[in-house]
Design an enzyme around this catalytic site. Structure first.
Site, mmCIF file in Angstrom:
data_model
loop_
_atom_site.group_PDB
_atom_site.id
_atom_site.type_symbol
_atom_site.label_atom_id
_atom_site.label_comp_id
_atom_site.label_asym_id
_atom_site.label_seq_id
_atom_site.Cartn_x
_atom_site.Cartn_y
_atom_site.Cartn_z
ATOM 1 N N TRP A 303 53.320 43.467 161.188
ATOM 2 C CA TRP A 303 51.901 44.113 161.301
ATOM 3 C C TRP A 303 50.951 43.511 162.216
ATOM 4 C CZ3 TRP A 303 47.354 43.136 157.897
ATOM 5 C CH2 TRP A 303 47.510 42.088 157.381
ATOM 6 N N ASP A 304 51.278 42.061 162.363
ATOM 7 C CA ASP A 304 50.343 41.168 163.133
ATOM 8 C C ASP A 304 49.832 41.973 164.530
ATOM 9 O OD1 ASP A 304 52.070 39.945 161.313
ATOM 10 O OD2 ASP A 304 51.743 38.011 162.379
ATOM 11 N N GLU A 428 50.278 37.852 150.257
ATOM 12 C CA GLU A 428 51.363 37.848 149.677
ATOM 13 C C GLU A 428 51.409 37.151 148.555
ATOM 14 O OE1 GLU A 428 53.634 36.789 153.073
ATOM 15 O OE2 GLU A 428 54.230 38.797 153.521
ATOM 16 N N LYS A 525 46.635 34.189 149.514
ATOM 17 C CA LYS A 525 47.199 33.365 150.708
ATOM 18 C C LYS A 525 46.235 33.684 151.813
ATOM 19 C CE LYS A 525 51.518 33.421 153.009
ATOM 20 N NZ LYS A 525 52.184 34.558 153.573
ATOM 21 N N GLN A 526 45.595 34.828 151.899
ATOM 22 C CA GLN A 526 44.972 35.172 153.119
ATOM 23 C C GLN A 526 44.214 36.507 152.708
ATOM 24 O OE1 GLN A 526 49.048 36.428 154.415
ATOM 25 N NE2 GLN A 526 47.815 37.740 155.703
#
Lengths: 656, 656
Positions: A303-304, A428, A525-526
């Site tokens: 998806w980046d 994630e 994580k993000q």
């Protein structure tokens, strides 16, 4: 040009493999790591063709229905850079880097090395090289060899060398061995399993010559690799000329001038340079997580591309954006098959793939990230908003309709609204949850866009009404007591991760804790909810509360994190925090902040650094074709100058 | 004895491989599938040693920290049953089963076969065989070969044959190829990876003889397989005599007489017979999911032992129960290591294992089933309650303390109480949830039992106070509006599975739907909350509401389901429903209801059928050493007579 050169000095003390990545040359089709002309034992040389992969059965300790069946691994092709040099009677050579200098303005890499023998004979090797953007089959290299302090017989050999598969090294789930034993028939190379071929065309160097002290010998090499057995006969000088022209035009459309910080200026240009180099151009390839610079993440597209890279291309290189979106239309049928395999309607795009099949062997952090469907729809919508190219959108409308169909079939209406269960959001460190805010928000937009598009095109009218209802009724979790947007139904019920007692060496957590252990805590994580806020405004107060809640829980173990937090920090007026995040994002690879630039560039972060400047510091947005900006500049940056292409027209913008 | 014989006629039309499983002979150490004396192409012969396994690295498509590292697979050893017979000048033989008759009273299998040649010559083969319970290294066989209608030369050869690894067949995640190429040195056999050895001792048959019409020839064979190279010289007749004595004693202690249904009478005896045969006796082996009758589930030990089998042994064969519990004490150190690997205190027992290491390659339906810890503690407690053997419990108390320690470290106190997150309950159609009711209820008991034991032994006093608090404050989810016990925090928020549109051939669901798809719906593979209700009473009204809510959502795709629903149906006075479930549980393997008895018996269900009779129809419970019963007999069953051993004393009980 000033600020367009990156040299060894800009990297600090770094590893050979990082250098190979950072100075890699690529043109969207072909990528070449900048390995040493005489390999060191630490070297990891290699070249890659975009979308050229080998497949293997995925082996599961415990298999289950519907699991991804095949790995797809971008193949590490040749070492096109190493040279064999012998000086008669004296073979023990020591290589020394004198200088490496990447001329980003021209898209050309310049290198200088000195060889010293045990007897003290010295040879200078000068290299000038580029992956041609004019003829994307070409890697070109000019080699000048000079006898500095001796006369004698020199033997120079250079061939394109097969790279053999290496043994597994330390465990890191984020890399995968990419070398494959290709089947060779004349100049045709074929992968044994995926049965994909390419052809090569190049001249070897086989020279034995007498050289006098101070004399030089020059070679101009053209290495051609193509998926078709058709080759032109370009000259080195012509290709170089064209390369410079193309890069000139690139910077005209895409450069950002930062006044006030030379380091950041260089960092952002370095990032844009790599973005331009690794993006697929043919509609059948896209942009791997590491571009064409390394084998990390197996060369897969995630998806980046849509969420981190597309904005840059949409706003400054719309043709490349269109090509990347076309790739999605070309794999739509495989996405349809995948949705059916999972017992749902419409299409579900693979979480990670090259040719369109799902290859994620761990579905909780793979297939379950359904948001990729909505991310792709979002990217199409953004493309339309910025370029006005509705023709392309209407031709590609099945991507929008089929993804909407999937949401409508996967989700369900309850008393609370339209719910989406058993998904994993961008973060994630939490998996398989109900009503991930980012996912629901993005799905809402996907359904809404599909509905509008259907009405405009006067198709799927009955379905459009359902999509509209689902979009309008989308359930978005909120904790009234705390005034916090809920990342998902259960996130706020969890224990907070014990950050205080987590030693520094235990980051990234994923390399030191079992997934189950990580999932049970409040730890990110993000950016997740915060990423949704970057895309869809909520009130400033809300954004602040969510930022203050989620940011301290975020480890930024993913390179996709800091840039996004930076943008939102800008939006809520915290330019000091935004600056700190942006600084790290802008120089992440230059400084090897993640410790694994050797695996390839962190492309998403590079795109993210553009978002940090444009969405963040410049407050860029678009509304009905109208560009909106806002000065969110931190005190360290005096001004920002950039060019956008809106509705096909260039617009120069200055923020100061 | 009447009702103690199972013949081919009891099975109906079934497959060769099912017959091999159902008539398999075992003694807790050694198991032999009852394959044909002349193999058919469908045959799957084999013998197994309990706890004898080979290991292999588990390969993950995407690896992560803390994943199980090695497979452990029970090794398929020899074909000890096939005979090579040649009639001079006429080799084409057709085998016909005349009769197979399992004498459960004696623990002996009788078989009769007729061979017919193309020329019409007929040979009768009579076999009498047993896996000796007197000398657990022995499989004994008497072979009588009779020339029925001819005279001539006969060659008879019988050796113990290595079984070679077969190719993978159809995909079924529940089986695993078990044959391994063993290293052979004289009579010593060793697995290449796990490096476990055993020794064999047996005489081959190599006979060439003249036989006259009507004449017979008899062989009495002793096959010895032992983990140590020490063999005795038992005679066939002595072993047979001892076998009969041992089975006599077994039935004296463990038989259940059902008046009113001969089929069920036979079914339950068949189940108890297999339970007696496959239970490990040496404290280093336990009871595999398929006993010693087949290679399903790789011969692994699960929670089944404690929750489905132990009650039968505790109440009727306490020495075997003690041995099975001793196995847990012997692997406690590995459970400690596993807890540490997951960053928690105490011990976490492996979800599936032979030697104690976690081998589950899919942690959401493996390691995440933390309830196994509490299941083990529950079994120790039940053993103590029924046998009064507190010495053993105090010697084994670390199992109780360490499991309690794990819960205390894994869970946490919140406003709602003591919560346990990111677990999977017994029902594997829902995974990685918070506060699974069964898990929390069992953990509560684990903590409580540990606390009592600590106080009684005057150890761990400080910890005991914390355990008590966690136990007292355990969060147990309840939906007030619906009056339903919540299976977990999110279960009631989910969509109901679309049972109406699920075709019959799509069951079991796990073979036809992606786990993610299954997890997002209200659908159960097996009893979960209802299993907790079987163990811990709630009000009858509550039990009824929960039964009526959860049972219709349950597919019973697991063989561990029906028996439990049957018991609870009895408890709430629905003897007709209980009878229906019990009937299916009692004859599940005899009738191959799950369609995979070929992989081995469904041992847990066999234990479950005992629970159905004793906990269900007889309302058995124990309170302070006092046996409590209640007549819940369905109308089809007139009376139930059984013997229990309570505090070392036999008690005969009649329910009518």
């Amino acid at each position: 040009m000033n600020g367009f050169t990156v040299g060894l000095g800009d990297l600090g003390n770094t590893s050979i493999q990082n250098v190979e990545t950072l100075f890699a040359q690529a043109n969207g089709a072909l990528g070449v790591r900048s390995s040493l002309p005489i390999l060191d034992s630490d070297s990891n040389p290699g070249s890659f063709l975009n979308a050229y992969y080998e497949s293997h059965d995925i082996i599961y300790g415990e298999n289950a229905y519907g699991y991804a069946k095949k790995h797809e691994t971008m193949v590490k092709l040749f070492d096109m850079r190493s040279i064999d040099i012998e000086i008669l009677g004296d073979n023990n050579l020591k290589l020394q880097k004198e200088d490496i200098s990447l001329d980003m303005a021209k898209g050309i890499l310049n290198e200088e090395y000195i060889y010293t023998t045990i007897d003290g004979k010295r040879i200078k090797i000068e290299l000038e090289s580029f992956a041609s953007h004019f003829d994307r089959n070409v890697y070109a290299q000019k080699i000048i060899i000079t006898a500095l302090n001796f006369s004698g017989q020199l033997s120079i050999n250079k061939s394109v060398k097969h790279i053999l598969a290496k043994k597994d090294e330390d465990f890191d789930p984020r890399v995968k061995e990419a070398s494959v034993n290709l089947i060779v028939e004349e100049n045709k190379y074929t992968t044994p399993n995926s049965n994909l071929s390419f052809f090569v065309n190049f001249d070897e160097i086989n020279e034995n010559l007498e050289i006098n002290e101070g004399e030089s010998v020059t070679f101009k090499q053209i290495y051609q690799i193509s998926r078709e057995n058709k080759f032109t006969s370009p000259t080195y000088d012509h290709l170089k000329e064209k390369q410079i022209e193309i890069f000139n035009r690139f910077w005209e459309s895409s450069d950002i001038e930062i006044e006030g910080d030379e380091r950041l200026q260089k960092g952002i240009r370095f990032n844009l340079y790599h973005l331009f180099n690794s993006a697929g151009r043919d509609g059948h390839s896209s942009f791997g997580a590491k571009g064409l610079t390394g084998e990390g993440y197996e060369g897969h597209y995630f998806w980046d591309t849509e969420m981190y890279l597309l904005p840059f291309f949409v706003y400054t290189q719309p043709e490349i954006a269109k090509s990347l979106l076309t790739y999605r239309t070309n794999i739509l049928d495989k996405a349809r098959d995948r949705a059916e395999e999972l017992s749902f309607k419409g299409a579900l795009f693979a979480w990670r793939t090259i040719d369109g099949h799902e290859t994620s062997a761990y579905y909780p952090a793979g297939t379950a990230q359904l948001h990729i469907n909505a991310d792709i729809a979002y990217a199409f919508e953004l493309y339309e908003k910025v370029t006005g190219d509705s023709d392309f959108i209407e031709k590609s409308s099945d991507v929008i309709f089929e993804t909407a169909r999937f949401w409508y079939s996967y989700g369900f209406m309850s008393e609370r609204g339209f719910e989406i269960h058993e998904v994993t959001g961008p973060d994630e460190y939490t998996a398989l949850v109900n009503n991930n805010y980012y996912t629901n928000k993005m799905a809402q937009n996907n359904l809404n866009y599909a509905c509008k598009l259907a009405k405009r095109m006067n198709v799927n009218i009955e379905e459009a009404a359902k999509w509209e209802e689902a979009s309008n009724e989308m359930y978005l979790g909120y904790d009234i007591e705390r005034g916090i947007t809920k990342q998902d139904d259960s996130f706020l019920d969890k224990q907070v991760w014990d950050f205080e007692n987590t030693p520094k060496e235990n980051y990234p957590l994923l390399l030191h804790y079992h997934p189950m252990t990580i999932y049970k805590y409040q730890v990110l994580k993000q950016a997740d909810t915060i990423l949704a806020h970057m895309l869809y405004d909520v009130s400033n107060e809300q954004m602040e509360r969510d930022f203050d809640f989620y940011e301290p829980l975020t480890t930024h173990d993913s390179s996709l994190s800091k840039a996004i937090y930076g943008v939102v920090a800008s939006k809520i007026g915290r330019s000091d925090v935004a600056y700190k995040f942006f600084k790290e994002a802008a120089t992440m690879d230059l400084e090897d902040q993640q410790g694994n630039s050797s695996h390839g560039i962190h492309a998403a972060n590079m795109g993210g650094s553009w978002l940090g400047l444009l969405y963040g510091f410049a407050g860029l947005n678009i509304n009905n074709g109208e560009v909106i900006t806002h000065n969110n500049l931190p005190k360290e940056i005096k001004s920002l100058k950039f060019t956008l292409t809106i509705n096909g027209e260039k617009r120069e913008i200055l923020i100061k």
